[in-house]
Structures are given as C-alpha cells and as structure tokens.
Scaffold this motif. Structure first.
Motif, mmCIF file in Angstrom:
data_model
loop_
_atom_site.group_PDB
_atom_site.id
_atom_site.type_symbol
_atom_site.label_atom_id
_atom_site.label_comp_id
_atom_site.label_asym_id
_atom_site.label_seq_id
_atom_site.Cartn_x
_atom_site.Cartn_y
_atom_site.Cartn_z
ATOM 1 N N SER A 76 0.858 -1.176 0.000
ATOM 2 C CA SER A 76 0.000 0.000 0.000
ATOM 3 C C SER A 76 0.900 1.232 0.000
ATOM 4 O O SER A 76 1.852 1.305 0.784
ATOM 5 C CB SER A 76 -0.888 -0.008 1.251
ATOM 6 N N THR A 77 0.607 2.170 -0.876
ATOM 7 C CA THR A 77 1.365 3.413 -0.926
ATOM 8 C C THR A 77 0.402 4.588 -0.882
ATOM 9 O O THR A 77 -0.801 4.426 -1.057
ATOM 10 C CB THR A 77 2.225 3.504 -2.217
ATOM 11 N N GLY A 78 0.942 5.759 -0.654
ATOM 12 C CA GLY A 78 0.099 6.946 -0.579
ATOM 13 C C GLY A 78 -0.417 7.141 0.822
ATOM 14 O O GLY A 78 0.314 6.990 1.794
ATOM 15 N N ALA A 79 -1.684 7.418 0.936
ATOM 16 C CA ALA A 79 -2.287 7.761 2.226
ATOM 17 C C ALA A 79 -3.186 6.642 2.752
ATOM 18 O O ALA A 79 -4.328 6.878 3.124
ATOM 19 C CB ALA A 79 -3.070 9.060 2.087
ATOM 20 N N GLY A 80 -2.693 5.412 2.785
ATOM 21 C CA GLY A 80 -3.471 4.302 3.332
ATOM 22 C C GLY A 80 -4.778 4.102 2.613
ATOM 23 O O GLY A 80 -4.805 3.736 1.437
ATOM 24 N N ARG A 81 -5.879 4.352 3.297
ATOM 25 C CA ARG A 81 -7.207 4.182 2.703
ATOM 26 C C ARG A 81 -7.436 5.097 1.496
ATOM 27 O O ARG A 81 -8.358 4.887 0.727
ATOM 28 C CB ARG A 81 -8.304 4.468 3.730
ATOM 29 N N ARG A 136 -6.809 1.865 -7.005
ATOM 30 C CA ARG A 136 -6.866 3.088 -6.209
ATOM 31 C C ARG A 136 -7.766 2.812 -5.015
ATOM 32 O O ARG A 136 -8.838 2.208 -5.152
ATOM 33 C CB ARG A 136 -7.445 4.214 -7.064
ATOM 34 N N LEU A 137 -7.333 3.247 -3.870
ATOM 35 C CA LEU A 137 -8.105 3.064 -2.651
ATOM 36 C C LEU A 137 -8.761 4.380 -2.247
ATOM 37 O O LEU A 137 -8.196 5.451 -2.477
ATOM 38 C CB LEU A 137 -7.202 2.580 -1.515
ATOM 39 N N ALA A 138 -9.930 4.289 -1.660
ATOM 40 C CA ALA A 138 -10.615 5.464 -1.135
ATOM 41 C C ALA A 138 -11.464 5.041 0.050
ATOM 42 O O ALA A 138 -12.154 4.015 -0.005
ATOM 43 C CB ALA A 138 -11.488 6.116 -2.201
ATOM 44 N N ALA A 139 -11.402 5.814 1.103
ATOM 45 C CA ALA A 139 -12.259 5.549 2.261
ATOM 46 C C ALA A 139 -13.721 5.658 1.835
ATOM 47 O O ALA A 139 -14.068 6.502 1.005
ATOM 48 C CB ALA A 139 -11.954 6.542 3.381
ATOM 49 N N PRO A 140 -14.578 4.808 2.394
ATOM 50 C CA PRO A 140 -16.000 4.893 2.034
ATOM 51 C C PRO A 140 -16.620 6.186 2.568
ATOM 52 O O PRO A 140 -16.125 6.790 3.525
ATOM 53 C CB PRO A 140 -16.611 3.664 2.715
ATOM 54 N N LYS A 141 -17.693 6.610 1.944
ATOM 55 C CA LYS A 141 -18.383 7.826 2.377
ATOM 56 C C LYS A 141 -18.801 7.746 3.840
ATOM 57 O O LYS A 141 -18.776 8.743 4.554
ATOM 58 C CB LYS A 141 -19.596 8.101 1.483
ATOM 59 N N LEU A 177 -17.245 6.682 6.204
ATOM 60 C CA LEU A 177 -16.109 7.028 7.062
ATOM 61 C C LEU A 177 -15.528 8.393 6.702
ATOM 62 O O LEU A 177 -14.395 8.705 7.042
ATOM 63 C CB LEU A 177 -15.016 5.961 6.965
ATOM 64 N N GLY A 178 -16.298 9.189 5.962
ATOM 65 C CA GLY A 178 -15.870 10.530 5.614
ATOM 66 C C GLY A 178 -15.035 10.621 4.350
ATOM 67 O O GLY A 178 -14.501 11.682 4.039
ATOM 68 N N GLY A 179 -14.917 9.541 3.624
ATOM 69 C CA GLY A 179 -14.121 9.540 2.400
ATOM 70 C C GLY A 179 -14.941 9.857 1.172
ATOM 71 O O GLY A 179 -16.151 10.079 1.245
ATOM 72 N N SER A 180 -14.273 9.832 0.039
ATOM 73 C CA SER A 180 -14.950 10.125 -1.225
ATOM 74 C C SER A 180 -15.762 8.941 -1.727
ATOM 75 O O SER A 180 -16.704 9.114 -2.486
ATOM 76 C CB SER A 180 -13.920 10.506 -2.288
ATOM 77 N N GLY A 181 -15.353 7.729 -1.352
ATOM 78 C CA GLY A 181 -16.052 6.535 -1.808
ATOM 79 C C GLY A 181 -15.829 6.222 -3.267
ATOM 80 O O GLY A 181 -16.499 5.359 -3.824
ATOM 81 N N ASP A 182 -14.878 6.909 -3.913
ATOM 82 C CA ASP A 182 -14.693 6.695 -5.346
ATOM 83 C C ASP A 182 -13.537 5.744 -5.664
ATOM 84 O O ASP A 182 -12.954 5.796 -6.738
ATOM 85 C CB ASP A 182 -14.534 8.020 -6.090
#
Length: 140
Positions: free
Chosen positions: A11-16, A30-35, A37-42
């Motif tokens: 995993s690289t970058g900013a984790g989630r 590409r990873l993204a935190a789910p909405k 959990l306050g993420g973009s979910g994309d």
C-alpha cells in the motif's frame, strides 16, 4: 509448517486514500475511504477487498468439502458482508456475515457442508476467535 502459497501486496500513498498493488502486478487499484467514514467513496476500500477474498476463499472450501462428500452443489454461491464496528475501547474491529446459497441440497445437507467448509477455509481459521463471523445457509 511449510507455506503452500505466498503473495505480497504493498500500500502506498495515504493508506485508505492511496493505492495498493500485488507483487505480480495482477491487482493494482486506487483506494478510497467509504463515504460512511468521511471519504470520497470513489475507490475500493480494504473491507471490500476482505469481503471479496473471504467469499471466494469460503466458496472454494465449500467446493472442496462438497467434492469430498460427492455432493452436487450446482450453482452455489457465497456472499460476504464485512462491517467495521466500534470495539467500545476507542478502537475498531470487524464483523463478518457469510451467506451460503446451495439450491440443490436440503437445508440440513447444505448446513453440514457449510460447517465443514468453515473448518478448512483459511480465512475462517485465521479469523476464528478474533472477530464475529455469522454463517447463514439459504437455498435462494
């Protein structure tokens, strides 16, 4: 014990909110935190990867025990629902719900195979005693 198979991912970058890649390059995403959990979910999140892996692993274990029992499980499927939970101590945990669908067998026979699969599935063995896993057997 000797390893039968080993793989690696980084995993690289900013984790989630970064990226993940396997050592052979077959999986790169590409990873993204789910909405929730306050993420973009994309992007994909680790819980989705865990759910997909657990479902596939358990289904393979189910097929193995069915072959051993000479049982026809036809168009069976396994679904996994992974939830992040608050552990009540300032941290987080996971809980898993597996849904095993075997329309070709009686509920009793399907449940017996699911119980056997739970004993041989590497994901089940790795999580046993570490998180709550509920297995539900249905015929649809």
């Amino acid at each position: 014990m000797n390893a039968i198979y080993t793989t690696e991912a980084v995993s690289t970058g900013a984790g989630r909110n970064g990226s993940a890649r396997t050592d052979d390059g077959r999986l790169e995403l590409r990873l993204a935190a789910p909405k929730a959990l306050g993420g973009s979910g994309d992007g994909t999140n680790p819980e989705q990867l865990f759910a997909a892996g657990y479902a596939a692993c358990f289904h393979s274990a189910l097929q193995l025990v069915a072959r051993q029992a000479k049982a026809d499980i036809g168009e069976s499927s396994v679904g996994a629902r992974v939830s992040i939970i608050n552990d009540g101590q300032g941290g987080f945990g996971l809980e898993v719900g597996l849904e095993v669908v075997i329309p070709t067998l009686s509920h009793h026979e399907a449940t017996a195979l699911a119980e056997k699969a739970d004993k041989v599935c590497p994901y089940s063995n790795a999580t046993r005693g570490n998180l709550d896993v509920t297995i539900t057997v249905t015929d649809d």
